[in-house]
Design a protein around this motif. Structure first.
Motif, PDB file in Angstrom:
ATOM      1  N   GLY A 125      16.774   2.339  12.190  1.00  0.00           N
ATOM      2  CA  GLY A 125      15.588   2.481  13.024  1.00  0.00           C
ATOM      3  C   GLY A 125      14.372   2.085  12.221  1.00  0.00           C
ATOM      4  O   GLY A 125      14.494   1.508  11.133  1.00  0.00           O
ATOM      5  N   ALA A 126      13.188   2.404  12.730  1.00  0.00           N
ATOM      6  CA  ALA A 126      11.942   2.009  12.072  1.00  0.00           C
ATOM      7  C   ALA A 126      11.091   3.224  11.719  1.00  0.00           C
ATOM      8  O   ALA A 126      11.098   4.229  12.428  1.00  0.00           O
ATOM      9  CB  ALA A 126      11.142   1.074  12.975  1.00  0.00           C
ATOM     10  N   HIS A 127      10.356   3.084  10.622  1.00  0.00           N
ATOM     11  CA  HIS A 127       9.310   4.040  10.262  1.00  0.00           C
ATOM     12  C   HIS A 127       7.986   3.282  10.400  1.00  0.00           C
ATOM     13  O   HIS A 127       7.769   2.278   9.722  1.00  0.00           O
ATOM     14  CB  HIS A 127       9.526   4.527   8.821  1.00  0.00           C
ATOM     15  N   VAL A 128       7.130   3.744  11.293  1.00  0.00           N
ATOM     16  CA  VAL A 128       5.838   3.106  11.521  1.00  0.00           C
ATOM     17  C   VAL A 128       4.787   3.871  10.715  1.00  0.00           C
ATOM     18  O   VAL A 128       4.415   4.991  11.079  1.00  0.00           O
ATOM     19  CB  VAL A 128       5.491   3.082  13.024  1.00  0.00           C
ATOM     20  N   GLU A 129       4.342   3.293   9.613  1.00  0.00           N
ATOM     21  CA  GLU A 129       3.325   3.922   8.761  1.00  0.00           C
ATOM     22  C   GLU A 129       1.982   3.279   9.067  1.00  0.00           C
ATOM     23  O   GLU A 129       1.682   2.186   8.611  1.00  0.00           O
ATOM     24  CB  GLU A 129       3.674   3.755   7.282  1.00  0.00           C
ATOM     25  N   GLY A 130       1.159   3.969   9.833  1.00  0.00           N
ATOM     26  CA  GLY A 130      -0.051   3.357  10.347  1.00  0.00           C
ATOM     27  C   GLY A 130       0.281   2.584  11.608  1.00  0.00           C
ATOM     28  O   GLY A 130       1.444   2.476  11.984  1.00  0.00           O
ATOM     29  N   PRO A 131      -0.717   2.089  12.336  1.00  0.00           N
ATOM     30  CA  PRO A 131      -2.125   1.974  11.939  1.00  0.00           C
ATOM     31  C   PRO A 131      -2.985   3.187  12.274  1.00  0.00           C
ATOM     32  O   PRO A 131      -4.204   3.132  12.206  1.00  0.00           O
ATOM     33  CB  PRO A 131      -2.581   0.753  12.766  1.00  0.00           C
ATOM     34  N   PHE A 132      -2.331   4.334  12.617  1.00  0.00           N
ATOM     35  CA  PHE A 132      -3.078   5.512  13.084  1.00  0.00           C
ATOM     36  C   PHE A 132      -3.448   6.423  11.909  1.00  0.00           C
ATOM     37  O   PHE A 132      -3.041   7.585  11.860  1.00  0.00           O
ATOM     38  CB  PHE A 132      -2.247   6.290  14.103  1.00  0.00           C
ATOM     39  N   ILE A 133      -4.191   5.884  10.942  1.00  0.00           N
ATOM     40  CA  ILE A 133      -4.478   6.630   9.718  1.00  0.00           C
ATOM     41  C   ILE A 133      -5.984   6.752   9.502  1.00  0.00           C
ATOM     42  O   ILE A 133      -6.788   6.210  10.263  1.00  0.00           O
ATOM     43  CB  ILE A 133      -3.795   5.971   8.499  1.00  0.00           C
ATOM     44  N   ASN A 134      -6.354   7.465   8.434  1.00  0.00           N
ATOM     45  CA  ASN A 134      -7.758   7.686   8.118  1.00  0.00           C
ATOM     46  C   ASN A 134      -8.201   6.729   7.014  1.00  0.00           C
ATOM     47  O   ASN A 134      -7.524   6.599   5.991  1.00  0.00           O
ATOM     48  CB  ASN A 134      -7.963   9.137   7.674  1.00  0.00           C
ATOM     49  N   LYS A 135      -9.342   6.083   7.223  1.00  0.00           N
ATOM     50  CA  LYS A 135      -9.833   5.096   6.252  1.00  0.00           C
ATOM     51  C   LYS A 135     -10.050   5.713   4.873  1.00  0.00           C
ATOM     52  O   LYS A 135      -9.881   5.039   3.854  1.00  0.00           O
ATOM     53  CB  LYS A 135     -11.134   4.464   6.756  1.00  0.00           C
ATOM     54  N   LYS A 136     -10.405   6.992   4.837  1.00  0.00           N
ATOM     55  CA  LYS A 136     -10.694   7.623   3.545  1.00  0.00           C
ATOM     56  C   LYS A 136      -9.451   7.676   2.668  1.00  0.00           C
ATOM     57  O   LYS A 136      -9.538   7.609   1.432  1.00  0.00           O
ATOM     58  CB  LYS A 136     -11.245   9.036   3.756  1.00  0.00           C
ATOM     59  N   TYR A 137      -8.300   7.829   3.266  1.00  0.00           N
ATOM     60  CA  TYR A 137      -7.055   7.910   2.501  1.00  0.00           C
ATOM     61  C   TYR A 137      -6.122   6.746   2.858  1.00  0.00           C
ATOM     62  O   TYR A 137      -4.914   6.902   2.934  1.00  0.00           O
ATOM     63  CB  TYR A 137      -6.358   9.252   2.775  1.00  0.00           C
ATOM     64  N   LYS A 138      -6.702   5.566   3.032  1.00  0.00           N
ATOM     65  CA  LYS A 138      -5.916   4.410   3.441  1.00  0.00           C
ATOM     66  C   LYS A 138      -4.997   3.903   2.339  1.00  0.00           C
ATOM     67  O   LYS A 138      -3.991   3.248   2.601  1.00  0.00           O
ATOM     68  CB  LYS A 138      -6.831   3.271   3.893  1.00  0.00           C
ATOM     69  N   GLY A 139      -5.303   4.242   1.069  1.00  0.00           N
ATOM     70  CA  GLY A 139      -4.486   3.727  -0.024  1.00  0.00           C
ATOM     71  C   GLY A 139      -4.507   2.217  -0.027  1.00  0.00           C
ATOM     72  O   GLY A 139      -5.582   1.603   0.002  1.00  0.00           O
ATOM     73  N   ALA A 140      -3.335   1.591   0.019  1.00  0.00           N
ATOM     74  CA  ALA A 140      -3.247   0.126   0.017  1.00  0.00           C
ATOM     75  C   ALA A 140      -3.143  -0.457   1.422  1.00  0.00           C
ATOM     76  O   ALA A 140      -2.836  -1.630   1.592  1.00  0.00           O
ATOM     77  CB  ALA A 140      -2.052  -0.317  -0.830  1.00  0.00           C
ATOM     78  N   GLN A 141      -3.410   0.356   2.451  1.00  0.00           N
ATOM     79  CA  GLN A 141      -3.329  -0.138   3.832  1.00  0.00           C
ATOM     80  C   GLN A 141      -4.655  -0.809   4.212  1.00  0.00           C
ATOM     81  O   GLN A 141      -5.730  -0.247   3.986  1.00  0.00           O
ATOM     82  CB  GLN A 141      -3.060   1.050   4.783  1.00  0.00           C
ATOM     83  N   PRO A 142      -4.614  -2.010   4.774  1.00  0.00           N
ATOM     84  CA  PRO A 142      -5.843  -2.731   5.124  1.00  0.00           C
ATOM     85  C   PRO A 142      -6.706  -1.973   6.138  1.00  0.00           C
ATOM     86  O   PRO A 142      -6.256  -1.632   7.228  1.00  0.00           O
ATOM     87  CB  PRO A 142      -5.322  -4.046   5.724  1.00  0.00           C
ATOM     88  N   GLU A 143      -7.959  -1.731   5.769  1.00  0.00           N
ATOM     89  CA  GLU A 143      -8.849  -0.901   6.576  1.00  0.00           C
ATOM     90  C   GLU A 143      -9.176  -1.518   7.931  1.00  0.00           C
ATOM     91  O   GLU A 143      -9.307  -0.813   8.934  1.00  0.00           O
ATOM     92  CB  GLU A 143     -10.147  -0.657   5.800  1.00  0.00           C
ATOM     93  N   GLU A 144      -9.287  -2.837   7.976  1.00  0.00           N
ATOM     94  CA  GLU A 144      -9.752  -3.488   9.199  1.00  0.00           C
ATOM     95  C   GLU A 144      -8.763  -3.375  10.364  1.00  0.00           C
ATOM     96  O   GLU A 144      -9.128  -3.624  11.519  1.00  0.00           O
ATOM     97  CB  GLU A 144     -10.054  -4.974   8.930  1.00  0.00           C
ATOM     98  N   CYS A 145      -7.529  -2.972  10.082  1.00  0.00           N
ATOM     99  CA  CYS A 145      -6.510  -2.870  11.138  1.00  0.00           C
ATOM    100  C   CYS A 145      -6.251  -1.427  11.575  1.00  0.00           C
ATOM    101  O   CYS A 145      -5.403  -1.183  12.446  1.00  0.00           O
ATOM    102  CB  CYS A 145      -5.203  -3.505  10.675  1.00  0.00           C
ATOM    103  N   ILE A 146      -6.977  -0.481  10.995  1.00  0.00           N
ATOM    104  CA  ILE A 146      -6.786   0.930  11.363  1.00  0.00           C
ATOM    105  C   ILE A 146      -7.357   1.191  12.761  1.00  0.00           C
ATOM    106  O   ILE A 146      -8.460   0.759  13.082  1.00  0.00           O
ATOM    107  CB  ILE A 146      -7.466   1.847  10.320  1.00  0.00           C
ATOM    108  N   ILE A 147      -6.573   1.904  13.589  1.00  0.00           N
ATOM    109  CA  ILE A 147      -7.016   2.244  14.944  1.00  0.00           C
ATOM    110  C   ILE A 147      -6.682   3.706  15.235  1.00  0.00           C
ATOM    111  O   ILE A 147      -5.928   4.340  14.497  1.00  0.00           O
ATOM    112  CB  ILE A 147      -6.360   1.338  16.014  1.00  0.00           C
TER     113      ILE A 147
END
Length: 382
Positions: free
Chosen positions: A128-150
């Motif tokens: 199956g799949a693990h969906v990490e983001g895009p439903f995250i907080n910009k403050k703790y985005k880590g290495a996740q691209p901020e512009e795609c957070i929703i």
């Protein structure tokens, strides 16, 4: 029918010696030791593991890539290559994990996971799949691209509810916990708190509403403070499952035992959070369109932010044993039976029991993988 002889068989509570493991696609029997000549009268293959461990195969619930390939490449070929690569580390099942990127890229990744989910590959099974983001907080985005957070949005995942097993989200971004409520009402998806700036009270309420898992515990979340207990305080005061990256880099080794004392062994799940750079050498790689630097067993953005890991799951188990003094039966469960229990597949996978799939890893004393068997088929052998 096939047989494994001269192995130390790791079961839930003890290591069995002087037993023969008989199997086809599923485990058939544990029999008293017999000679290869006698077994060959009824078995098509007899595997002499020469005193090595016979372990249940490992399940990685959080992995983005390995061997130069990434789930977000959006190709069946990359997924198959990751499957083949991680099998060399004793992994027999995994959840390819997406990142915070554009909807188009996330959907492409999920479409490819859907194509291979449950299918036979030359490696570990895609569960199956693990969906990490895009439903995250910009403050703790880590290495996740901020512009795609929703913000959390059920319609975003509605088409894929039959293949998604876990969603990582920041619950404070979910107004009135509407997304959490809808997911719990309409699906069996596990909701995980991660990449979150939630306060203790918010985290506890999210857990009450249905969050039951923590993504790479301690990393990318509010820390424990005696006046602001944060997400870690909520994890400690609840019975949710905890992912742990046991590479001794993301989390100090002393924390392993602290987490164990508070949560208990049944609630800890070892994961790799491996990225494209996993199983590669020092150099330059890429993550979600960002340059990453591989050095000293770490993967970092140019600003020094940790960007996933290079950890192998067999090494995570070894690290855990070394840092806590736990025995092999207890440590192996953190990467086999525990994830199976949470995913609800414990009757099919996660331990060596008659009737379960023959997902097996042969390990030497240092937990180096000698052979990996998925549903009775050898997919890796040194």
């Amino acid at each position: 029918m096939k047989a494994i002889i001269n192995g130390r068989i790791i079961t839930e509570n003890e290591v069995l010696e002087n037993k023969v493991l008989l199997y086809n696609d599923k485990i058939l029997e544990f029999r008293e030791q017999q000679t290869p000549e006698l077994l060959l009268k009824t078995c098509e293959e007899v595997i002499d593991v020469k005193g090595n461990y016979v372990s249940p195969g490992f399940i990685d619930m959080h992995i983005h890539g390995a061997g130069g390939h990434d789930v977000m490449d959006g190709t069946v070929e990359s997924l198959a290559a990751i499957s083949s690569t991680v099998a060399k580390n004793g992994v027999t099942g995994f959840l390819p994990t997406t990142m915070t990127m554009s909807k188009k890229k996330i959907y492409a990744a999920l479409d490819n996971i859907s194509c291979l989910m449950g299918k036979e590959t030359q490696g570990a099974k895609i569960l199956g799949a693990h969906v990490e983001g895009p439903f995250i907080n910009k403050k703790y985005k880590g290495a996740q691209p901020e512009e795609c957070i929703i913000e959390p949005n059920f319609s975003f995942i509605e088409k894929y509810i039959n293949i998604i097993k876990i969603i990582t989200l920041a619950p404070e971004m979910d107004e009135n916990f509407n997304f959490i409520k809808e997911v719990k009402e309409k699906t069996n998806i596990i909701l995980s708190i991660g990449h979150s700036n939630a306060e203790y009270e918010q985290a506890m309420e999210a857990i009450e509403k249905g969050v039951s898992h923590a993504t790479h515990t301690f990393n990318a979340m509010t820390p424990l403070n005696h006046r602001k207990p944060g997400i870690i305080g909520a994890i400690f005061n609840s019975d949710i499952y905890c992912e742990l990256i046991a590479d001794k880099i993301h989390v100090h080794p002393a924390i392993f035992k602290i987490l164990e004392e508070i949560k208990g062994m049944d609630k800890i799940i070892l994961i790799t959070d491996s990225v494209r750079a996993g199983c590669l050498h020092d150099g330059i790689s890429e993550l979600a369109g960002q340059k990453v630097i591989i050095k000293d067993n770490t993967v970092r953005l140019e600003d020094g932010t940790l960007a996933g890991s290079m950890l192998k799951l067999n090494q995570a188990i070894k690290n855990y044993m070394d840092c806590t003094g736990k025995g092999i039966c207890e440590a192996v469960k953190l990467a086999s039976l525990n994830p199976s229990n949470e995913l609800g597949i414990e009757k099919q996978r996660g331990s060596l029991e008659v009737g379960k799939y023959s997902d097996i890893a042969i390990l030497d004393e240092a937990l180096n993988v000698q052979q990996t068997i998925v549903e009775g088929k050898t997919v890796f052998r040194i």
